[in-house]
Design an enzyme around this catalytic site. Sequence first.
Site, PDB file in Angstrom:
ATOM      1  N   CYS A   1      -9.665  10.186   8.477  1.00 53.63           N
ATOM      2  CA  CYS A   1      -9.732   9.374   9.693  1.00 53.63           C
ATOM      3  C   CYS A   1     -10.887   9.693  10.631  1.00 53.63           C
ATOM      4  O   CYS A   1     -11.582   8.785  11.067  1.00 53.63           O
ATOM      5  CB  CYS A   1      -8.419   9.491  10.468  1.00 53.63           C
TER       6      CYS A   1
ATOM      7  N   GLY B   1      -0.059   4.520  -0.132  1.00 55.68           N
ATOM      8  CA  GLY B   1      -0.915   5.683   0.057  1.00 55.68           C
ATOM      9  C   GLY B   1      -0.395   6.648   1.100  1.00 55.68           C
ATOM     10  O   GLY B   1       0.804   6.709   1.382  1.00 55.68           O
TER      11      GLY B   1
ATOM     12  N   GLN C   1     -14.034  11.068  10.771  1.00 57.34           N
ATOM     13  CA  GLN C   1     -15.403  10.598  10.583  1.00 57.34           C
ATOM     14  C   GLN C   1     -15.443   9.087  10.407  1.00 57.34           C
ATOM     15  O   GLN C   1     -16.295   8.397  10.992  1.00 57.34           O
ATOM     16  CB  GLN C   1     -16.051  11.288   9.389  1.00 57.34           C
TER      17      GLN C   1
ATOM     18  N   GLY D   1       0.829  -1.203   0.000  1.00 58.90           N
ATOM     19  CA  GLY D   1       0.000   0.000   0.000  1.00 58.90           C
ATOM     20  C   GLY D   1       0.859   1.246   0.000  1.00 58.90           C
ATOM     21  O   GLY D   1       1.600   1.503   0.958  1.00 58.90           O
TER      22      GLY D   1
ATOM     23  N   LYS E   1      -6.336   3.402  18.502  1.00 57.44           N
ATOM     24  CA  LYS E   1      -6.340   4.286  17.328  1.00 57.44           C
ATOM     25  C   LYS E   1      -7.716   4.913  17.135  1.00 57.44           C
ATOM     26  O   LYS E   1      -7.840   6.134  16.966  1.00 57.44           O
ATOM     27  CB  LYS E   1      -5.928   3.479  16.090  1.00 57.44           C
TER      28      LYS E   1
END
EC number: 1.1.1.22
Length: 468
Positions: free
Chosen positions: A277, A14, A279, A12, A221
């Site tokens: 992140c 991103g 919402q 990934g 988190k």
Amino acid sequence: MSKYDLQICCIGAGYVGGPSSAVIAYKCPNVKVTIVDLNQARIDAWNSDNLPIYEPGLDEIVFACRGKNLFFSTDVDQAIIDADLIFVSVNTPTKKSGMGAGMAADLAYIETATRRIAQVATTSKVVIEKSTVPCRTAQSMRTILEANSSKDIRFDILSNPEFLAEGTAISDLTNPDRVLIGCLQTPEGFAAQKKLVDVYTRWIPKERVITMNLWSSELSKLAANALLAQRISSINALSAICEATGADVDEVAYACGTDSRIGPKFLKASVGFGGSCFQKDILNLVYLSEQLFLPEVAAYWKSVVTMNEYQKMRFTHRIVRTLFNTVTNKKIALLGFAFKKDTGDTRESAAITLSSYLIQERANVTIYDPKVSQKQIMMDLTEPGVGTNEADVNKHVTVCGSVYEACADAAAIVICTEWDEFKMDQTDYKKIFDSMQKPAFIFDGRLILDAPKLREIGFRVETIGKSI
């Protein structure tokens, strides 16, 4: 013999995988870090002079390491085979259909990556869950990996959530408040945990690398983002009371922030929070609570999102109301489209909601953002669920190349992102005022402007959390 003492693969490329892995390579020159992604265009961009992500300080780190101990590739299988540690940092978007639609995370990419690791690996691996995921996602990853283990190949699972904030990601990664590493409470789990601890403590003080169980790490988190978003929604709720009573939200926030039990951070009123992140994580928490048959807990966290949406709509209604209850055919300049300054990320940006509403009211919207492309803006405004179609967007939206171009002949200016460029010491608001229709309105949705000075110039100023 390899010149590297450890090999890391990150699946990934991103916003999380790219910067996080690049910093590991930068801080650990004896570690080979390979970032893999199936998106050829994205990998090509990481290998070019124009990186796919804007983040202050990221270019310097990537350019210093790329081709030495930092590599970007689409050869996922080879990177898995070579790696000792594998970060899974793929997208976990909110589900748009099916069970949990609108709240639950779509874990399809996580499962695909996990199955690929199980199929391809020829030696034992430590697999690290890096994506933001609902609590107990590691259990499903573990089930898949263990079903594919053999006496010769073992898979250990760790949770290592990221806490970087876009715009300050590099400093967050090089000098973090804390690093969480969760593992199964078994001898094998502790051994795998130590391998990752040993990587981070090459540059981070050991006391900031916190070890815990797998489920605590995953939930921490979501909890951290929910608590931060809660503070923003709380001050935004108070901003509505301030506007109705004549109180000043900046003064109220300052007074509350001096209380050592509360502190000043995340008490800045605004048009609303956005990003990838806050919402999403709160909605994950809502869904988790519902699945655990805790409806009161779910309703509590859902109210944080409800308040955020209310704040966006309250601000847009204030714009229309102030502009004599109609914005039809009026030019409205939106300054900023990213969800916050120092990033090109537009996910859940308040500017999208605001633009959509103004387009539906038939306003002519001009948009300027220093880091968001015209292609991205148009894509965001025509995405399913936003409420505007391509024909209306093409007719009513113009993306501009400067503040002055966006504001020329406008009836009103709306500050949507707190870019430093929009502050009064960097932009000539007298020049802008002279170019606008009169009366000239300015709506400060980020509390970055000096309202009295703007009024001296001649602007009619409307500010979040202030009645005048």
